[in-house]
Write a protein that holds these residues in place. Structure first.
Motif, PDB file in Angstrom:
ATOM      1  N   ARG A 272     102.035  71.047  32.629  1.00 36.63           N
ATOM      2  CA  ARG A 272     102.595  69.762  33.048  1.00 36.63           C
ATOM      3  C   ARG A 272     104.115  69.744  32.930  1.00 36.63           C
ATOM      4  N   ILE A 273     104.631  70.386  31.903  1.00 34.82           N
ATOM      5  CA  ILE A 273     106.082  70.488  31.778  1.00 34.82           C
ATOM      6  C   ILE A 273     106.655  71.303  32.934  1.00 34.82           C
ATOM      7  N   TYR A 274     105.976  72.387  33.269  1.00 36.20           N
ATOM      8  CA  TYR A 274     106.433  73.265  34.356  1.00 36.20           C
ATOM      9  C   TYR A 274     106.441  72.529  35.696  1.00 36.20           C
ATOM     10  N   TRP A 275     105.345  71.837  36.028  1.00 36.29           N
ATOM     11  CA  TRP A 275     105.294  71.123  37.310  1.00 36.29           C
ATOM     12  C   TRP A 275     106.326  70.003  37.345  1.00 36.29           C
ATOM     13  N   GLY A 276     106.559  69.353  36.191  1.00 30.02           N
ATOM     14  CA  GLY A 276     107.595  68.321  36.125  1.00 30.02           C
ATOM     15  C   GLY A 276     108.978  68.879  36.417  1.00 30.02           C
ATOM     16  N   ARG A 277     109.253  70.087  35.913  1.00 26.94           N
ATOM     17  CA  ARG A 277     110.555  70.704  36.169  1.00 26.94           C
ATOM     18  C   ARG A 277     110.717  71.104  37.625  1.00 26.94           C
ATOM     19  N   LEU A 278     109.636  71.563  38.237  1.00 31.11           N
ATOM     20  CA  LEU A 278     109.714  71.884  39.663  1.00 31.11           C
ATOM     21  C   LEU A 278     110.057  70.642  40.479  1.00 31.11           C
ATOM     22  N   LEU A 279     109.471  69.500  40.101  1.00 30.89           N
ATOM     23  CA  LEU A 279     109.804  68.252  40.784  1.00 30.89           C
ATOM     24  C   LEU A 279     111.264  67.890  40.580  1.00 30.89           C
ATOM     25  N   SER A 280     111.778  68.128  39.374  1.00 28.63           N
ATOM     26  CA  SER A 280     113.185  67.833  39.090  1.00 28.63           C
ATOM     27  C   SER A 280     114.117  68.648  39.977  1.00 28.63           C
ATOM     28  N   ARG A 281     113.650  69.831  40.384  1.00 25.03           N
ATOM     29  CA  ARG A 281     114.464  70.694  41.245  1.00 25.03           C
ATOM     30  C   ARG A 281     114.310  70.352  42.724  1.00 25.03           C
ATOM     31  N   GLY A 282     113.548  69.306  43.024  1.00 22.53           N
ATOM     32  CA  GLY A 282     113.430  68.846  44.402  1.00 22.53           C
ATOM     33  C   GLY A 282     112.276  69.420  45.188  1.00 22.53           C
ATOM     34  N   LYS A 283     111.337  70.094  44.526  1.00 22.39           N
ATOM     35  CA  LYS A 283     110.179  70.618  45.247  1.00 22.39           C
ATOM     36  C   LYS A 283     109.310  69.457  45.740  1.00 22.39           C
ATOM     37  N   PRO A 284     108.808  69.504  46.967  1.00 17.98           N
ATOM     38  CA  PRO A 284     108.006  68.387  47.500  1.00 17.98           C
ATOM     39  C   PRO A 284     106.701  68.201  46.730  1.00 17.98           C
ATOM     40  N   ALA A 285     106.382  66.945  46.416  1.00 13.07           N
ATOM     41  CA  ALA A 285     105.156  66.647  45.664  1.00 13.07           C
ATOM     42  C   ALA A 285     103.921  67.105  46.430  1.00 13.07           C
ATOM     43  N   SER A 286     103.924  66.933  47.745  1.00 16.35           N
ATOM     44  CA  SER A 286     102.749  67.302  48.535  1.00 16.35           C
ATOM     45  C   SER A 286     102.478  68.802  48.442  1.00 16.35           C
ATOM     46  N   THR A 287     103.522  69.619  48.494  1.00 16.42           N
ATOM     47  CA  THR A 287     103.351  71.070  48.394  1.00 16.42           C
ATOM     48  C   THR A 287     102.820  71.458  47.026  1.00 16.42           C
ATOM     49  N   LEU A 288     103.332  70.817  45.982  1.00 19.72           N
ATOM     50  CA  LEU A 288     102.890  71.129  44.622  1.00 19.72           C
ATOM     51  C   LEU A 288     101.430  70.736  44.416  1.00 19.72           C
ATOM     52  N   ILE A 289     101.002  69.621  45.012  1.00 20.09           N
ATOM     53  CA  ILE A 289      99.592  69.222  44.898  1.00 20.09           C
ATOM     54  C   ILE A 289      98.688  70.235  45.585  1.00 20.09           C
ATOM     55  N   MET A 290      99.144  70.786  46.719  1.00 21.52           N
ATOM     56  CA  MET A 290      98.368  71.852  47.359  1.00 21.52           C
ATOM     57  C   MET A 290      98.196  73.040  46.416  1.00 21.52           C
ATOM     58  N   LEU A 291      99.263  73.395  45.711  1.00 23.87           N
ATOM     59  CA  LEU A 291      99.190  74.536  44.797  1.00 23.87           C
ATOM     60  C   LEU A 291      98.276  74.251  43.616  1.00 23.87           C
ATOM     61  N   THR A 292      98.379  73.050  43.030  1.00 31.68           N
ATOM     62  CA  THR A 292      97.563  72.759  41.844  1.00 31.68           C
ATOM     63  C   THR A 292      96.087  72.655  42.182  1.00 31.68           C
ATOM     64  N   THR A 293      95.777  72.000  43.289  1.00 32.42           N
ATOM     65  CA  THR A 293      94.358  71.848  43.629  1.00 32.42           C
ATOM     66  C   THR A 293      93.755  73.152  44.147  1.00 32.42           C
TER      67      THR A 293
END
Length: 416
Positions: A272-293
């Motif tokens: 959760r800390i890692y995904w939060g940091r990726l968001l802080s760097r401007g990574k799109p939430a939709s792309t990250l949800i594809m990766l997590t699911t």
């Protein structure tokens, strides 16, 4: 609270947020970690065991939108009293329960009390944390849930086998009430609760909460709410039945079965800390949800194959993939929600996504328990979890397309 974000919020505030997120799930994680023992103690079936978690999350779902609105008008201290105090009382009731129906009452009580944690902590972060730090703070505070999963997986099986379930539950309740006292002492000064606003919020959601806040929420928030729902279906079914699966299919002891959930939890903290940091760097939430699911689908498939072939290494691989990926989805949903609304709608938007999450939490355990009882094995249960994550993946693609279409429209409006 304060009128502007703090330049450097104190570390003790982060501990308060971790505890606020963590105490609510302690009861259901405790039940999950000791599932094999409690099934015998109360002489209940797998679906009845799943109904315990469903009862908690149905009660949470019913009040989530209302509590999301109250999070905008109640003082933070009063919100902590609801969260910690109600959960502590529910834990005591569960500890002294000698009948199944008393456990059901305890779970029904725990649901509404813990549901306010998400809007509460989101409001604190929105008001006190600088914009650039918010995604990483959300990532850390959401990891409080996984820290609880770890603690419950280690604590409840060991103490239950040594001293019994009642002693384990009472010890957890003492921890909850001590955490409440300490957390209240660490909060910065704030205005007292305006009870007139609270009454109006209770009656039709007016005053302190914009009466049309929910109606004006962006489409993206509603998509995120559905993502939270289907993600919750898979997550809570896995959390509840993973220890039982390891005991029955891989001959783990109760303590080692609880540890499997605990390890998923500690990996989930880092995740959760890692995904939060990726968001802080401007990574799109939709792309990250594809990766997590997508990772969650692989993780659950590995768990299923572990039982089929009796391969413990596949079990640990599945636990690791589950913790690394899908447990980070709620961080992404929360951070993306905050980025889509203004200050007046933080509570309402958080209430919507929280309602989706708890609806999924309610469906997942009961569905998995019914499938387990009907088929006599875990195959159908795991396949239902994989299907839920596949739907989340499709919703993430929809969100990606929606946001891409929005950007040209927003640019056109700004030029005009």
């Amino acid at each position: 609270m304060t009128s502007a974000p703090l330049r450097q919020p104190p570390k003790t505030l982060m501990v308060v947020l971790l505890l606020t997120m963590g105490v609510g799930p302690l009861l259901n994680y405790g039940l999950s970690a000791t599932s094999d023992e409690l099934l015998r103690r109360f002489s209940i079936t797998e679906s009845q065991f799943g109904l315990l978690a469903t009862t908690l999350f149905v009660s949470a779902t019913i009040v989530s939108m209302l509590l999301g609105k109250l999070a905008d008008v109640l003082s933070i201290r009063h919100q902590l009293i609801l969260n910690f105090g109600g959960t502590g009382v529910a834990m005591l009731l569960a500890g002294f329960a000698n009948e199944y129906w008393i456990l059901l009452i305890a779970m029904a009580l725990a649901g509404p009390m813990q549901v306010i944690a998400n809007p509460t902590t989101n409001r604190v972060i929105y008001e006190l944390v600088p914009v650039g730090q918010r995604p990483s703070w959300i990532g850390v505070k959401q990891s409080g849930v996984q820290l609880t999963q770890l603690m419950a997986g280690l604590y409840f099986p060991a103490v239950t086998l040594w001293l019994g379930w009642p002693v384990a539950a009472v010890g957890a309740a003492v921890f909850i009430f001590a955490s409440l006292w300490w957390s209240i002492t660490q909060l910065p000064p704030e205005d007292p609760t305006d009870w007139a606003k609270v009454r109006r919020a209770l009656l039709f959601g007016r005053s302190g909460v914009n009466s049309r806040a929910v109606e004006r929420l962006p489409l993206g928030v509603w998509i995120l709410a559905v993502v939270a729902m289907f993600g919750g279906v898979g997550m809570q079914a896995t959390n509840l039945y993973l220890p039982l699966y390891t005991v029955r299919e891989l001959d783990f002891s109760l303590v080692l079965g609880g540890l499997s959930a605990g390890i998923a939890g500690i990996i989930g903290v880092m995740s959760r800390i890692y995904w939060g940091r990726l968001l802080s760097r401007g990574k799109p939430a939709s792309t990250l949800i594809m990766l997590t699911t997508g990772g969650g689908i692989l993780g659950i498939a590995s768990l299923m194959l572990a039982g089929d072939f009796g391969q413990v290494w596949l079990l640990w691989l599945g636990v690791a993939l589950y913790g690394l990926t899908v447990l980070g989805t709620n961080v992404i949903v929360n951070a993306a929600t905050l980025s889509m609304v203004d200050a007046s709608r933080v509570g309402a938007a958080s209430g919507i996504t929280t309602m989706g999450m708890y609806a999924g939490f309610a469906i997942g355990p009961l569905l998995a328990g019914l499938l387990l009882e009907a088929t006599g094995n875990f195959h159908a249960s795991w396949l239902s979890v994989i299907a839920a994550y596949a739907i989340c993946f499709g919703l993430a693609v929809t969100l990606y397309v929606h946001l891409r279409r929005q950007r040209p429209n927003a640019a056109a409006r700004s030029d005009s």
